[in-house]
Design an enzyme around this catalytic site. Structure first.
Site, mmCIF file in Angstrom:
data_model
loop_
_atom_site.group_PDB
_atom_site.id
_atom_site.type_symbol
_atom_site.label_atom_id
_atom_site.label_comp_id
_atom_site.label_asym_id
_atom_site.label_seq_id
_atom_site.Cartn_x
_atom_site.Cartn_y
_atom_site.Cartn_z
ATOM 1 C CG ASP A 47 -1.693 1.100 1.306
ATOM 2 O OD1 ASP A 47 -2.838 1.082 0.760
ATOM 3 O OD2 ASP A 47 -1.308 2.158 1.742
ATOM 4 C CE1 TYR A 52 0.243 7.791 2.501
ATOM 5 C CE2 TYR A 52 0.950 5.669 1.923
ATOM 6 C CZ TYR A 52 0.003 6.390 2.494
ATOM 7 O OH TYR A 52 -1.095 5.894 3.131
ATOM 8 C CE LYS A 77 -4.029 4.542 0.872
ATOM 9 N NZ LYS A 77 -2.375 4.556 1.021
ATOM 10 C CG HIS A 110 -4.988 9.929 0.585
ATOM 11 N ND1 HIS A 110 -3.532 9.728 0.023
ATOM 12 C CD2 HIS A 110 -4.934 9.517 1.720
ATOM 13 C CE1 HIS A 110 -3.016 9.341 1.158
ATOM 14 N NE2 HIS A 110 -3.811 9.585 2.211
#
Ligand code: A2P
Length: 289
Positions: A47, A52, A77, A110
């Site tokens: 994931d 990120y 996401k 997200h």
């Protein structure tokens, strides 16, 4: 949930492995090594997210592992700066290019756009979702879903959605379970995934949880992961530490009793991130207020 290879079947028939490897807050080099270690150890579900900032490193870790693409389940996401139809299409292409993949297994919104951000929040989420549906139909994404959505946001989305979301990924750990949302999302037909199943580490020193974990000869982290599994919630613990990555998959050789499950579910709030969708935390981060 008996083994790491168990899975949940999503509403479109896609198989989602019951435990994943999380990469939130993993810097690139840690993410690359961590992903390779996790895959070498047997994880088959990874994931990540555009936000990120490590999709390229996650892709490298996948390639380093040498695993066949179709043996792996990869989630990423969509970020809030890419809301809207056209931008969503570009965002999928960007994430695929960063990951170095032809498709992702699961793509999630997200954070929902909410009223606090704009009165047009429903239209904006609807346009984003149309982009998801197009890329799903085009075969760039095998399953589409949501993250941090509550009933109100899902219902609004369904006013125009042609394809129902298949997953909702929310904060879930002992001390913050959002059971109402878990029940709602499952009742809707979505699989529920846990982000921060260890409360980002914040619940691991709790004595009450430590006492329960000790009874089973397990660590508090393992107890938290098992707690998610027994709630039919898919945990994706994050660790950049090889021993912990290994420990976090050793959760199929014990069963938390019904009594302990209830006691954990009833514990007072602990380790809550402070992120509530209606407070638009992600938008606040981007807008700097
Ligand atoms: P690290 O990455 O340094 O190993 P969450 O999955 O809820 O976001 O929690 C991630 C945090 O929990 C990270 O700080 C991670 O540290 C830590 N962590 C992950 N697995 C374990 C474990 N088995 N024991 C102790 N801490 C852990």
């Amino acid at each position: 949930m008996k083994t790491l290879n168990d899975y949940t079947v999503l509403s479109n028939g896609v198989k989602l492995p019951c435990l994943g490897y999380g990469t939130w807050q993993s810097p690139k080099e840690d993410a690359r090594k961590g992903v390779k270690t996790a895959i070498d150890l047997g994880y088959r579900h990874i994931d990540t997210a555009f936000a990120y900032g490590n999709e390229d490193a996650v892709g490298e870790g996948i390639r380093d592992s040498g695993i066949a693409r179709d043996e792996l389940f990869v989630t990423t996401k969509h970020w809030i700066t890419d809301r809207g139809y056209e931008k969503t299409i570009k965002a999928v292409e960007t994430s695929l290019s960063l990951l170095g993949l032809d498709y992702v297994d699961l793509y999630l919104i997200h954070w929902p756009c909410v009223e606090k951000v704009t009165p047009e929040w429903k239209e904006i989420n609807a346009a984003t979702w149309r982009g998801f549906e197009k890329m799903y139909r085009d075969g760039k994404i095998r399953a589409i879903g949501l993250s941090n959505f509550e009933k109100k946001h899902v219902e609004a989305l369904m006013e125009t959605a042609e394809i129902a979301p298949m997953v909702n990924q929310i904060e879930f750990h002992p001390g913050y379970t959002q059971m109402d949302n878990v029940k709602y999302s499952k009742g809707f037909g979505m699989a529920v995934e846990a982000w921060s199943p260890l409360g980002s580490g914040a619940v691991l020193k709790d004595e009450f949880l430590g006492g329960i974990a000790a009874k089973y000869g397990k660590s508090t982290a393992q107890l938290c992961i098992r707690f998610a599994l027994q709630n039919d919630v898919i945990p994706m613990p994050k660790s950049v530490t090889p021993e912990r990555i290994k420990q976090n998959m050793e959760v199929f050789d014990f069963e938390i009793t019904g009594e302990d499950m209830k006691a954990i579910a009833a514990m007072p709030e602990l380790g809550f991130s402070g992120f509530r969708p209606e407070e638009a935390p992600a938008d606040a981060l981007v807008n700097g207020d």
